[in-house]
Design a protein around this motif. Sequence first.
Motif: not given
Length: 518
Positions: A42-47, A353-359
């Motif tokens: 979830k922290n991939v969407y951190g601020q 976001f899509n790149m972060f999901h990939e990794h």
Amino acid sequence: MNMVKSSILALALAAAGVGSAFAAGPVQLTIDAGKPGPMINKNVYGQFAEHLGTGIYEGMWVGPKSKIPNTKGWRNDVVGALKKLHVPLVRWPGGCFADEYHWKDGIGPREKRPVKVNTNWGGVEENNAVGTHEFFDLIDLLGADAYVNGNLGSGSVQEMSEWLEYLTSDSKSTLANARRKNGRNEPFKVAYFAIGNEAWGCGGNMTPAYYTDLYKNYYNLMKAPADKRPKFIASGGNDYDTTWTDTLSRELKGRTDAISFHYYTIPTGKWDVKGAATGFAENEWISTVANTLKLDGMIKNNVAKLDKNDPEKKIGLYVDEWGTWYDVEKGTNAGFLFQQNTIRDAVVAALNFNMFHEHAERVQMTNIAQMVNVLQSMIITEKDKMLLTPTYHAYSMYVPFQGATTLPVKLENNAAYTLGAASVPGISASAARGKDGKTYLALVNTNPGKAADVVINVAGKQVNAVSGSVLTADKMDAHNTFKNAQAVKPAPFSARAAGGKLTVAVPAKSVIVLSVEG
């Protein structure tokens, strides 16, 4: 003869930069739901909220005596909007500001706190009205986790270790009692703590080896109760530099939970003249997209260093500063980094976001710069007014991906979007199984002038329909203003299978997030 002429015309158009218009057939997209991958933290969407311009003061914090409705000094409208994003985590107080921030200046009665000068950002007065307790009030209001960045650049081991004691100690020590006197009986929950920021630059202009030795010294003296000890983050590199990740992952094993990495998307690729946030030509649209996609290679290169030095995969790569960076808006303080936010920014956010999901295995946290009024912000305020940016809407649409499990996606016949010498994939996609059990699919069309048809298949399953939302606009620099705050916003989107196939028409310059129905 006609066929020959058509072929010549197609080649001519391709050379002119519109070759993707003649791609044969739709994009074929297959989701392999039977091979789930790593979870998207979830922290991939951190601020990120730094003491910079009006990012905190005015934009978020108005003080408890303000006529603007607030709770403990924090604007109710801004907090309410951020809560809808399910903000998982906030990084504070910087950024470059962190390495000149002395935490004791920000505790005790606000009227007695010292006034300093923010030398990094605009040379304005910093009255320290927002300090430790105020930040954690915000964290509590958002229901988020706290990421505190410690001062390595101008601070001391004693200062940083005492801050952690003040934050986390449940003893009767002088520092713990000072926290109680200042209004907080129970220890604060500190999820993450960084030892310094951008040590290669504004945080001290250090070499990796020098920083590594300092980190070891500081880390060794950072004490907290076992059940309240945060995860520690080492200050890593930026752009194409993998030296920091390589050195830190070798030397700090067992001493760090993650290494930070910073990358900003600049249209021109030049810091002195970055490019405008609005009124730009298509060549700066495609250069912005191309430059943001470079992050994928940078992540791969850093992950390769981690895989070599940390095969047990105990160290994460946290992209804790990223986003677009343009020339500041004319007439504003250059040190405040205020820029307008357009549909281009939403496309950039979704591509990231899509790149972060990939990794997802290594990239377990990212923090966009920044939350309000600074760089690629979620929200823009003006006195008592507030508007949501296209980037905010991209975050809102991607909420189902928080904590979801990645699913492999295969794209075939994915025509490139080309302009002159620049070329990028026309469609970017990411899929995941949400915590609710549903399959979610995100699609991004990088082409600002041409829609694309995408045929969706889920391996081993029949897809009957998709539903969700789409974010697009008529102009490349379309954005929300206080006169028209709804100019760019998501709209409902759905499609049903026909003839055994489900084809989605993805508009130009758009972001789509869909729930896939069997």
